[in-house]
Scaffold this motif. Structure first.
Motif: not given
Length: 181
Positions: A3-4, A6-8, A10-11, A14
């Motif tokens: 998840d980390d 994917n979050t990175e 996604n960030a 973005q």
């Protein structure tokens, strides 16, 4: 941990999208500034051309005023010339003998008037009998068939004309032959 990541990602995605948006916005602003610059340059060039044309027009008007500003006064002085010329032309030999100094004064006055005219660019148009009629300098007062002349030849001079530099103040008044060729 996934998840980390994917979050990175996604960030990062973005942030990349934000950078692309910012780049596109900056490119749009640059294009708008270029268009505004081109418009302002065009307006400046037109304004410079207009001011140059106005300067040239004012300079031409000033030169014309210097050369032709006195044309009304000059036109008003032409009858004075005519009257002095008439006085001299109509004086008989007896009158010349009796009033010689007076007629000499009239002649000197006429000569001085012609000198002043010349000084200010006014020239006399004095056509001679036999010359060709020129509508730019002469005014035909009558037409008559006269034997031994060509059509368009001056047969009589009734009045002299005047030019102010290159403009006609008054045409010479003439009679013209109308003999058929």
């Amino acid at each position: 941990m996934a998840d980390d990541v994917n979050t990175e990602e996604n960030a990062a995605d973005q942030m990349a999208a934000d950078l692309q948006d910012a780049a596109a916005e900056a490119a749009g602003e640059i294009e708008a500034l270029r268009a505004e610059r081109d418009d302002l340059r065009d307006r400046l060039m037109r304004t410079l051309a207009d001011s140059e044309n106005a300067r040239k027009r004012a300079d031409r008007d000033r030169r014309e005023a210097e050369q032709y500003g006195g044309s009304k006064l000059a036109r008003d002085m032409l009858p004075v010339y005519d009257n002095l010329r008439r006085a001299l032309d109509h004086a008989t030999e007896d009158q010349k003998a009796v009033s010689g100094p007076l007629l000499e004064g009239v002649e000197l006055t006429l000569r001085e008037l012609l000198n002043v005219f010349t000084k200010h660019g006014i020239t006399l148009i004095a056509p001679k009998v036999g010359e060709t009629f020129d509508p730019k300098e002469h005014q035909a007062m009558f037409e008559a068939p006269v034997p031994g002349t060509k059509a368009g030849a001056i047969i009589e001079v009734m009045g002299e004309g005047f030019m102010l530099h290159d403009r006609l103040l008054r045409p010479a008044q003439v009679g013209v032959s109308s003999n058929p060729g």
